[in-house]
Every structure is written in C-alpha cells, then in structure tokens.
Enzyme design. Structure first.
Site, PDB file in Angstrom:
ATOM      1  N   HIS A  70       0.843  -1.198   0.000  1.00  0.00           N
ATOM      2  CA  HIS A  70       0.000   0.000   0.000  1.00  0.00           C
ATOM      3  C   HIS A  70       0.878   1.248   0.000  1.00  0.00           C
ATOM      4  O   HIS A  70       0.708   2.148  -0.823  1.00  0.00           O
ATOM      5  CB  HIS A  70      -0.934   0.008   1.210  1.00  0.00           C
TER       6      HIS A  70
ATOM      7  N   ASP B   6       7.034  21.854 -26.232  1.00  0.00           N
ATOM      8  CA  ASP B   6       6.878  20.505 -25.683  1.00  0.00           C
ATOM      9  C   ASP B   6       7.914  20.383 -24.568  1.00  0.00           C
ATOM     10  O   ASP B   6       8.605  21.348 -24.248  1.00  0.00           O
ATOM     11  CB  ASP B   6       7.132  19.433 -26.760  1.00  0.00           C
TER      12      ASP B   6
ATOM     13  N   TRP C 190       6.976  -0.014   3.951  1.00  0.00           N
ATOM     14  CA  TRP C 190       7.431   0.661   2.728  1.00  0.00           C
ATOM     15  C   TRP C 190       8.865   1.159   2.881  1.00  0.00           C
ATOM     16  O   TRP C 190       9.545   1.411   1.901  1.00  0.00           O
ATOM     17  CB  TRP C 190       6.498   1.824   2.369  1.00  0.00           C
TER      18      TRP C 190
ATOM     19  N   SER D 290      12.924   5.982 -13.854  1.00  0.00           N
ATOM     20  CA  SER D 290      11.846   6.719 -14.502  1.00  0.00           C
ATOM     21  C   SER D 290      11.720   8.125 -13.927  1.00  0.00           C
ATOM     22  O   SER D 290      11.649   9.110 -14.669  1.00  0.00           O
ATOM     23  CB  SER D 290      10.531   5.952 -14.330  1.00  0.00           C
ATOM     24  N   SER D 291      11.730   8.218 -12.596  1.00  0.00           N
ATOM     25  CA  SER D 291      11.488   9.555 -12.040  1.00  0.00           C
ATOM     26  C   SER D 291      12.701  10.453 -12.228  1.00  0.00           C
ATOM     27  O   SER D 291      12.557  11.664 -12.366  1.00  0.00           O
ATOM     28  CB  SER D 291      11.091   9.461 -10.564  1.00  0.00           C
TER      29      SER D 291
ATOM     30  N   HIS E 128      13.301  11.643   3.908  1.00  0.00           N
ATOM     31  CA  HIS E 128      12.677  12.909   4.257  1.00  0.00           C
ATOM     32  C   HIS E 128      12.539  13.851   3.069  1.00  0.00           C
ATOM     33  O   HIS E 128      11.457  14.391   2.850  1.00  0.00           O
ATOM     34  CB  HIS E 128      13.303  13.617   5.458  1.00  0.00           C
TER      35      HIS E 128
ATOM     36  N   GLU F 155      12.051  12.936   0.230  1.00  0.00           N
ATOM     37  CA  GLU F 155      10.948  12.316  -0.503  1.00  0.00           C
ATOM     38  C   GLU F 155       9.591  12.848  -0.042  1.00  0.00           C
ATOM     39  O   GLU F 155       8.712  13.090  -0.863  1.00  0.00           O
ATOM     40  CB  GLU F 155      10.995  10.796  -0.341  1.00  0.00           C
TER      41      GLU F 155
ATOM     42  N   TYR G 216       8.944  15.720   0.936  1.00  0.00           N
ATOM     43  CA  TYR G 216       8.746  17.036   0.321  1.00  0.00           C
ATOM     44  C   TYR G 216       8.608  16.944  -1.183  1.00  0.00           C
ATOM     45  O   TYR G 216       8.008  17.827  -1.807  1.00  0.00           O
ATOM     46  CB  TYR G 216       9.843  18.009   0.763  1.00  0.00           C
TER      47      TYR G 216
ATOM     48  N   SER H  93      -0.964  27.341  -4.923  1.00  0.00           N
ATOM     49  CA  SER H  93      -0.620  28.733  -5.210  1.00  0.00           C
ATOM     50  C   SER H  93      -1.210  29.220  -6.525  1.00  0.00           C
ATOM     51  O   SER H  93      -1.080  30.399  -6.863  1.00  0.00           O
ATOM     52  CB  SER H  93       0.902  28.907  -5.235  1.00  0.00           C
TER      53      SER H  93
ATOM     54  N   HIS I  54      15.038  12.627  12.289  1.00  0.00           N
ATOM     55  CA  HIS I  54      13.843  12.700  13.149  1.00  0.00           C
ATOM     56  C   HIS I  54      12.974  11.456  12.994  1.00  0.00           C
ATOM     57  O   HIS I  54      12.033  11.269  13.746  1.00  0.00           O
ATOM     58  CB  HIS I  54      13.041  13.991  12.924  1.00  0.00           C
ATOM     59  N   HIS I  55      13.297  10.617  12.014  1.00  0.00           N
ATOM     60  CA  HIS I  55      12.611   9.329  11.906  1.00  0.00           C
ATOM     61  C   HIS I  55      13.290   8.274  12.766  1.00  0.00           C
ATOM     62  O   HIS I  55      12.856   7.128  12.787  1.00  0.00           O
ATOM     63  CB  HIS I  55      12.586   8.871  10.450  1.00  0.00           C
TER      64      HIS I  55
ATOM     65  N   THR J 257       7.304  26.575   5.941  1.00  0.00           N
ATOM     66  CA  THR J 257       5.988  26.010   5.665  1.00  0.00           C
ATOM     67  C   THR J 257       4.899  26.949   6.168  1.00  0.00           C
ATOM     68  O   THR J 257       3.891  27.183   5.496  1.00  0.00           O
ATOM     69  CB  THR J 257       5.848  24.624   6.329  1.00  0.00           C
TER      70      THR J 257
ATOM     71  N   LYS K 148       4.239  29.849   3.899  1.00  0.00           N
ATOM     72  CA  LYS K 148       3.355  29.531   2.774  1.00  0.00           C
ATOM     73  C   LYS K 148       1.901  29.577   3.207  1.00  0.00           C
ATOM     74  O   LYS K 148       1.046  30.171   2.538  1.00  0.00           O
ATOM     75  CB  LYS K 148       3.697  28.156   2.230  1.00  0.00           C
TER      76      LYS K 148
ATOM     77  N   ARG L 297       1.668   0.798  15.035  1.00  0.00           N
ATOM     78  CA  ARG L 297       1.268   0.662  13.637  1.00  0.00           C
ATOM     79  C   ARG L 297       1.750  -0.674  13.091  1.00  0.00           C
ATOM     80  O   ARG L 297       2.528  -1.370  13.735  1.00  0.00           O
ATOM     81  CB  ARG L 297       1.839   1.831  12.816  1.00  0.00           C
TER      82      ARG L 297
HETATM   83  C1  HEM Z   1       6.105  20.886   9.524  1.00  0.00           C
HETATM   84  C2  HEM Z   1       6.354  19.874   8.812  1.00  0.00           C
HETATM   85  C3  HEM Z   1       6.646  18.452   9.294  1.00  0.00           C
HETATM   86  C4  HEM Z   1       7.246  18.009  10.426  1.00  0.00           C
HETATM   87  C5  HEM Z   1       7.791  18.846  11.552  1.00  0.00           C
HETATM   88  C6  HEM Z   1       7.270  16.564  10.362  1.00  0.00           C
HETATM   89  C7  HEM Z   1       7.818  15.715  11.318  1.00  0.00           C
HETATM   90  C8  HEM Z   1       7.804  14.336  11.263  1.00  0.00           C
HETATM   91  C9  HEM Z   1       8.422  13.464  12.216  1.00  0.00           C
HETATM   92  C10 HEM Z   1       9.201  13.915  13.442  1.00  0.00           C
HETATM   93  C11 HEM Z   1       8.194  12.185  11.823  1.00  0.00           C
HETATM   94  C12 HEM Z   1       8.706  10.917  12.491  1.00  0.00           C
HETATM   95  C13 HEM Z   1       7.704  10.301  13.369  1.00  0.00           C
HETATM   96  C14 HEM Z   1       8.118   8.938  13.825  1.00  0.00           C
HETATM   97  O1  HEM Z   1       8.330   8.047  12.978  1.00  0.00           O
HETATM   98  O2  HEM Z   1       8.200   8.734  15.045  1.00  0.00           O
HETATM   99  C15 HEM Z   1       7.428  12.242  10.628  1.00  0.00           C
HETATM  100  C16 HEM Z   1       6.999  11.141   9.923  1.00  0.00           C
HETATM  101  C17 HEM Z   1       6.468  11.210   8.644  1.00  0.00           C
HETATM  102  N1  HEM Z   1       6.166  12.359   7.945  1.00  0.00           N
HETATM  103 FE1  HEM Z   1       6.340  14.245   8.635  1.00  0.00          FE
HETATM  104  N2  HEM Z   1       6.682  16.157   9.218  1.00  0.00           N
HETATM  105  C18 HEM Z   1       6.296  17.295   8.529  1.00  0.00           C
HETATM  106  C19 HEM Z   1       5.693  17.347   7.306  1.00  0.00           C
HETATM  107  C20 HEM Z   1       5.479  16.258   6.509  1.00  0.00           C
HETATM  108  C21 HEM Z   1       5.065  16.329   5.140  1.00  0.00           C
HETATM  109  C22 HEM Z   1       4.805  17.602   4.374  1.00  0.00           C
HETATM  110  C23 HEM Z   1       4.970  15.057   4.693  1.00  0.00           C
HETATM  111  C24 HEM Z   1       4.569  14.549   3.345  1.00  0.00           C
HETATM  112  C25 HEM Z   1       3.922  15.187   2.450  1.00  0.00           C
HETATM  113  C26 HEM Z   1       5.312  14.184   5.784  1.00  0.00           C
HETATM  114  C27 HEM Z   1       5.313  12.809   5.705  1.00  0.00           C
HETATM  115  C28 HEM Z   1       5.721  11.983   6.702  1.00  0.00           C
HETATM  116  C29 HEM Z   1       5.731  10.552   6.606  1.00  0.00           C
HETATM  117  C30 HEM Z   1       5.332   9.732   5.376  1.00  0.00           C
HETATM  118  C31 HEM Z   1       6.183  10.057   7.824  1.00  0.00           C
HETATM  119  C32 HEM Z   1       6.281   8.619   8.287  1.00  0.00           C
HETATM  120  C33 HEM Z   1       7.287   7.813   7.616  1.00  0.00           C
HETATM  121  C34 HEM Z   1       7.250   6.403   8.153  1.00  0.00           C
HETATM  122  O3  HEM Z   1       7.739   6.162   9.254  1.00  0.00           O
HETATM  123  O4  HEM Z   1       6.735   5.530   7.457  1.00  0.00           O
HETATM  124  N3  HEM Z   1       5.617  14.940   6.877  1.00  0.00           N
HETATM  125  N4  HEM Z   1       7.204  13.577  10.299  1.00  0.00           N
HETATM  126 CU   LIG Z   2      10.802  13.348   7.805  1.00  0.00          CU
END
Ligand code: HEM
Ligand SMILES: [Cu+2]
Lengths: 542, 178
Positions: free
Chosen positions: A78, A107, A143, A170-171, A254, A256, A258, A269, A303-304, A329, A332, A451
C-alpha cells in the site's frame, strides 16, 4: 488582455497518430501527461483496495480475514504503490501537461526520453503486484524496507527492489526533462522570478528527486547484495549495522516527503489566487520558502530515528532542524490566507479542495511538529499517531491538491466542463470521511496502539471501528470522482477558453482544449509575478 | 526545435545525469562515513575492550548480576553461562565463563553481541576481556569455553542495583563454508 487565438488551425486537425500506437510511441507532452495521470489513478485504486483490506482486518481485534504475513504485505505494498505509483507519477503527469503551456514551450525538452520515463512505470507496477503471487508473497518489511527484515525475506523482496530501481530511473529521467524544460525553454519574457509557482515547485522537486532517488537506489542495492552476494552492509554479525540502513533510507526518505508536498504547494498557489481573484500574496517569499524547504529537507532525516539510541546532541540537532522547517511552511500557509483575505472568493470544486488542503495539511504539520520533539517522539514513534500525521499531509495534502488540480485544469485538458455538483459532493464526502478515518488515529496513537499490526488490544476497538467505516466510505467517494471524469470527458458542457474568471497564467491564453501542438512558435510575453500574463504576442498552435 | 537549442539541452542533461550518478555514489560513501563517525564518537563500540576504571579495586556498592544468552530461532548454537547469578561489588574484577556449542554438522563462525538491562548500565560495565571482541570459529559439534572479565565502574548511578548481561550469538554468513 491578451487574446491570441489561432483560428486557422482547428485543434485535432493533424499530427496526431491514432489508436494504440499513439500511446505506445507517445512523445507529445499532453499524451504523456494523460498516460501518467491515468496510470497513477489506476495505482491509486489498487493501493486503495489494499488499504481497505487493512481496514477490514482492523475493524475488529483478532484475526478476521488475513494472516499476519499477508497483512504485512498489504501495508508494505500500500505504501510503496501510493508513494511511487500514485502520488509521484500524478505530479509528473501534471508537470508534463502543464509546464510547456505555462512557460510557452512547444513541448518537453526530450520528447523521446519522456516516452521512456512513462513506459518504465507499468512494468514496475506489474512487478510489485505480481510479487503477491510468488512463494513467500510480496515484500512485508514496511514501505521503508528496513534491514534486517528486508535482508531476509523471499523473492518478493527482490522484485520490489527491482521495481524501485525501475521507478527510480523513470522519475530521474522525468526530472531531468522537467529541469531542462524550465531552465532552457521558457518563452521570451517568462523570467525565473516571474514564472508560475507550479513551475517553481516542480523545478525544486525535480532537483530533490535527482539528488535523493539515487540514494534510495543505493540503499536497496546494498540490501540486494547483502541478500545474494555475501556482503554485510546491514548484517551486525558480519560487521555491518542495520541502523546504517535507516540513515541511508531516510537521507532519501525525508526529502521524498517534500517531493510529494512541494508540487502540492505549487498547485494551491494557483488555485487560491484564481478563486480569490487576487494575485498571490508574497510571491517572492513563496519562491524562497520553497527553496529553503528543499534545502532544509536534507538536514532533518534522523527525526525518523529518535528511538534508535542516537546521542542526545544529535537528537537535539535533528529536533531543532525539523522544527525550523515549520517556519517556511508556515510562511506559505500565511501567504495563502493573506491571498484570500478580502478577496472576492467563490467556492468552485478546485477552491474547495484547496481550502480543505490548507486546513488539513496544517493539522498534519502541527502533528509533525509534535513528533519532532525528540522526547515526545520516543513515546509516539511507530504508533498510530505517526500514521495520522502522514495521512494528514499526504491524503489531505498531496491527494487533495491533486484533486484540486484535476478539477481546475480539466476544462483546459479536455475542452469540457466537469459536473460541478458531483465535484462538490466528491469534496464534502472526501473531507468528512477522511477525518472520520484518520482523526481517531491520533487518539489510538496517543493511547499506545502500534502501527503495522493485524491485531490489537481490546481497548482500541471503538476508534478502529470508526476508522474502518470512514475508510470504506472514503474509498466509495472516489468512485464519484471517476464517474464524474468519465462522463464529463464524453458529455460535459463545452468549456470556454478561460472558465475561471480569476485565472491569469499562460495556459488560459490558448484555445480550449489545448491544441495538440501548442506554442509551436514561442510567444513573446509580458509577465507579472506568478506567471500572470499582461500581454502576449505571437505564439502559434496547430 | 533548432539543433543549437537541442545541444544546449543535451549539455544540461549530461550535467544533471552526472549529479544523479554522484548521488548514487554518495549512498555508498555513506557506509565508510558512518563507520568513521561511529568510531570518532565512540558510538557503537560494544566490541572493544574497555580500560579498567580509575577507582578499580576500591570495593563499593553491591550489585546483583544475572548472566543470560539468546540464540535467534533457526541458528544451531547452544550457549550457556556457567554462572547465572552473582553478587558483585563495583570496582571488583569479575570473571564469568560462557560455554558455546556449535550444534551443527558444519564449520561455523559466530559473533556475540552483548546487551544490558537496564541499557543505561552498559557504559559502566567495563569489559577487559570478552569473546564478543572478535568472531569465533567452531568445528562441527565443537564446544568452547570463554571467559568474560569485567569491572563495574564505581561511578555507576546508585539507582541501578541489578544488571542483566545477555549475549546474542549470530552466525557470520559466508565465513563457515558449507
Ligand atoms: C512541519 C512539517 C513536518 C514536520 C515537523 C514533520 C515531522 C515528522 C516526524 C518527526 C516524523 C517521524 C515520526 C516517527 O516516525 O516517530 C514524521 C513522519 C512522517 N512524515 Fe512528517 N513532518 C512534517 C511534514 C510532513 C510532510 C509535508 C509530509 C509529506 C507530504 C510528511 C510525511 C511523513 C511521513 C510519510 C512520515 C512517516 C514515515 C514512516 O515512518 O513511514 N511529513 N514527520
Ligand atoms: Cu521526515
């Protein structure tokens, strides 16, 4: 007002091959954009079916439908399919369709490479889907494909790694095309600091992709050699280290997130100024905010990994760096709100999705800042709170922006209007059921539900039931969207050249539907900020 | 598109492709960089002998120690601490023995990884000798006995009064030879 309509050439008059070969050998940016968009919608549906399998299993505690092994395959695929199959290709498809129209190029720069970029994707998707049928099933390591799970599983993992290689190539090719098109093919007058925010957002995204997709390719290649060629990158006993995998992965991971957020910012915008009938507030600060998000996104990956036992100084660094990203952010979000301020707003479907995006994405940003506090994250990491966080930024963020974009540009792409009433139903339906599905996950996470598990303790039942009901209704609502698109493409009202009063970028200055070969000759433009066209001379289509 | 435009585009394409290749290389460069950082900061150095603490010899607080072992499912090791419980004093030199058997019919190379409970105790258990400092090879069916020599640092916070030291034994793949 610039009104250059090319009346000598009726659209569709020549130069368009027909039948299957039109698509297999497509080099026209609009055809390729269309392919990308339909492909990503198909992936959205298949990833969605997996999500519903997950929610069906989690409706009640205990095992109902699937064994844990299969459940884990669903969560893994997924995520992979939504990220690499749905969201990313959808943005690339939009970029293909819109960039040449927005900047006055005939083009994309490399039409044949463009064909390759797209046609690599279906085989990769087939590999991922087919991996369910091989012995041992599909990859089931999440994933993120963390070692040491990913160094142990069956051949489904090899197929996944191969698929990631293909999608990565591709990307990268798609991104090279985007960068060269934007930097080299802008029409005279379309300067960088005037060009539309969507072009800026895709430009920076393309750079991010080129910088980090190869890092992911490297990480999964190391997994592959650990699996088959006796290396020990991630094998502790052989002198390797599984934590190393996490560092390499999140150095990609990370940026990714963004890659999936910046193009959404670009779309919003456009939509907000159009329906507020005001120019975008703070265009220059938007450009700088987008760039600084791009740069900062390389400095926050750990931070992950707060729960991996990093030294406190490293935790502090990554914590403050992460919080810092919330500043651009926030710039914006405030700019969008200021754009709406005292505007004469109307609420057509694209605007509804854009406003829904701002509200819900901000909630996701706030839970992100909560997670960035290292001390808090150690409790919340790998819980449903994280699942809630990233679905607020990805579903209500990336996906809602894509819906806004499709409704907004549908008339220009097809020459027809979509059904506004169905569009509004689709929005309200999605908004409500999205929140029913994902808001309770905050509570589940705070209460300690982990999870990626098929079964859970009894006290989590009620919120899980609510989330599962929400998910099925949310999924159902997407069929309204599909129905609206299919019917409107065939029988929609003919669309005028400029269906939105407040739209002022270049693509609205050409006939509707966009001629097959637009801007065969570059126009001369007088442009204001955010790509608003003040005057246009020349520019031929056929 | 004129050909001059096309060649300008190709130049940019090549530059971008080089960035992509360099970043692919960067992923691999992260491996030695990670190692260097871990070494420079002393993180991750579970498998290196510690220096005896300064106050060693001056007997201090009493600690209860448990010795344990773990083998991952499917691996043919048998591991047995010859002492499973011991009351020790901080600052005292302690020796305990572990017996490890390769219960398979092939040569195997193993690596032991120590773990402490509570984890915070880890940095105060100063190991002067340990079989976990290097890979150990075993003939089929062979049993070997290994000493672990350590001192519990008297600087350890007083609220830690029990420590469990557990070893997990892994197989080093590609070393044993089938
Ligand atoms: C102010 C902006 C953001 C902050 C401060 C932030 C912070 C964080 C932090 C600290 C985690 C880790 C949590 C953990 O695993 O314990 C996390 C996970 C995640 N964030 Fe954000 N995030 C922000 C914006 C975004 C945005 C814009 C996206 C995507 C469009 C995003 C997608 C994700 C994803 C996919 C995960 C989980 C990844 C995984 O463990 O599978 N985040 N974020
Ligand atoms: Cu991140």
């Amino acid at each position: 007002m610039a009104t250059v309509t090319d009346t000598q050439h009726a659209p569709h008059s020549h130069g368009k091959p027909s039948g299957l070969s039109r698509w297999l050998t497509a080099t026209n940016h609009k055809d390729i954009g269309t392919l990308y968009l339909w492909f990503s919608f198909a992936m959205f549906l298949s990833g969605g079916v997996m999500a519903l399998c997950i929610r069906a299993e989690l409706f009640h505690p205990g095992l109902q439908f699937f064994q844990p092994e299969l459940f884990n395959q669903f969560t893994t695929l997924h995520g992979l399919i939504m990220v690499f199959g749905a969201i990313m290709p959808a943005f690339t498809g939009l970029a293909n369709w819109l960039l040449p129209l927005m900047i006055g190029a005939p083009d994309m720069a490399f039409a044949r490479m463009n064909n390759w970029s797209f046609w690599l994707l279906p085989p990769a998707a087939l590999l991922l889907l087919a991996s369910f049928a091989v012995p041992g099933g599909a990859a089931a390591a999440g994933w993120t494909l963390y070692a040491p799970l990913s160094t142990q599983m069956g051949m489904g993992m090899d197929m996944t790694i191969f698929a990631i290689h293909i999608m990565g190539i591709s990307s990268i090719m798609g991104s090279i095309n985007i960068i060269v098109t934007i930097l080299n093919l802008r029409a005279p007058g379309m300067t960088l600091m005037k060009m539309p925010m969507f072009a800026w957002a895709t430009l920076i995204t393309a750079y991010l992709i080129i910088a980090v997709m190869p890092v992911l390719a490297g990480a999964v290649t190391m997994v592959l050699t650990d699996r088959h060629f006796g290396t020990h990158f991630f094998n502790a006993a052989g002198g390797g280290d599984p934590i190393l995998y996490q560092h390499v992965f999140w150095f990609f991971g990370h940026p990714e997130v963004y890659i999936m957020a910046l193009p959404a910012f670009g779309i919003i915008s456009h939509v907000i100024p159009t329906f507020a009938r005001k120019p975008l507030f703070g265009y220059t600060s938007m450009v700088y905010a987008t760039s600084s998000i791009g740069i900062l996104s390389f400095m926050v990956w750990a931070h992950h990994m707060f729960a991996t036992g990093m030294p406190a100084t490293a935790q502090l660094f990554f914590m403050y760096a992460t919080m810092l990203i919330a500043v651009p952010t926030g710039v914006k979000v405030f700019n969008w709100i200021a754009t709406m301020w005292e505007g004469s707003m109307t609420f057509e479907t694209p605007m509804l999705f854009a406003i829904g995006f701002i509200m819900l994405f901000t909630i996701g940003g706030l839970s992100g800042v909560t997670l960035s506090v290292a001390a808090v994250d150690i409790a919340l990491h790998a819980s449903y709170y994280v699942v809630a966080h990233f679905h607020y930024v990805l579903v209500a963020g990336a996906l809602f922006s894509l819906f806004a974009a499709i409704y907004y540009w549908f008339p220009k792409m097809t020459g027809k209007m979509y059904n506004e009433r169905l569009g509004k139903v689709h929005f309200w339906w999605s908004l409500i059921w999205f929140n029913v599905t994902f808001f309770p996950m905050h509570f589940l996470g705070l209460a300690g539900m982990p999870r990626r598990i098929p079964d859970y303790a009894l006290q989590f039942t009620t919120f899980n039931e609510i989330a599962s009901v929400g998910a099925f209704f949310f999924g159902l609502g997407q069929l309204i969207f599909l129905y609206n698109m299919l019917v409107s493409i065939r029988r929609g009202e003919p669309a005028p050249q400029k269906p939105w009063e407040g739209a002022d970028t270049l693509e609205w200055q050409i006939p509707t539907p966009a001629p097959y070969h637009s801007f065969a000759e570059a126009p001369e433009l007088e442009v204001a900020e955010n790509g608003a066209i003040r005057a246009m001379k020349g520019g031929k289509h056929h | 598109m004129e050909s001059s435009q096309h060649s300008v585009n190709l130049v940019l394409l090549k530059k971008l492709a080089i960035i992509a290749l360099v970043m692919f290389g960067f992923a691999w460069a992260l491996v030695p960089m990670y190692r260097v950082i871990c070494e420079a900061t002393g993180l991750n150095q579970i498998a290196v002998a510690d220096a005896a603490p300064m106050q060693a010899g001056a007997a201090g607080a009493q600690i209860e120690m448990t010795f344990d072992s773990m083998v991952q499912a499917g691996l043919p090791w048998r591991v047995r601490p010859l002492t499973s419980h011991l009351k020790v004093k901080t600052g005292e030199f302690i020796r305990v023995d572990y017996e490890i058997t390769n219960a398979s019919d092939r040569r195997m190379v193993g690596q032991a990884v120590p773990r402490y409970l509570p984890a915070a105790a880890g940095e105060y258990v100063k190991k002067l000798d340990c079989f976990c400092f290097k890979q150990q090879s075993f003939e089929p069916g062979q049993t070997k006995r290994f000493p672990v020599v350590f001192v519990v640092d008297p600087k350890m916070p007083r609220d830690i009064s029990t420590i469990t030291l557990a070893y997990s034994i892994f197989e080093v793949p590609g070393q044993g030879g089938l």
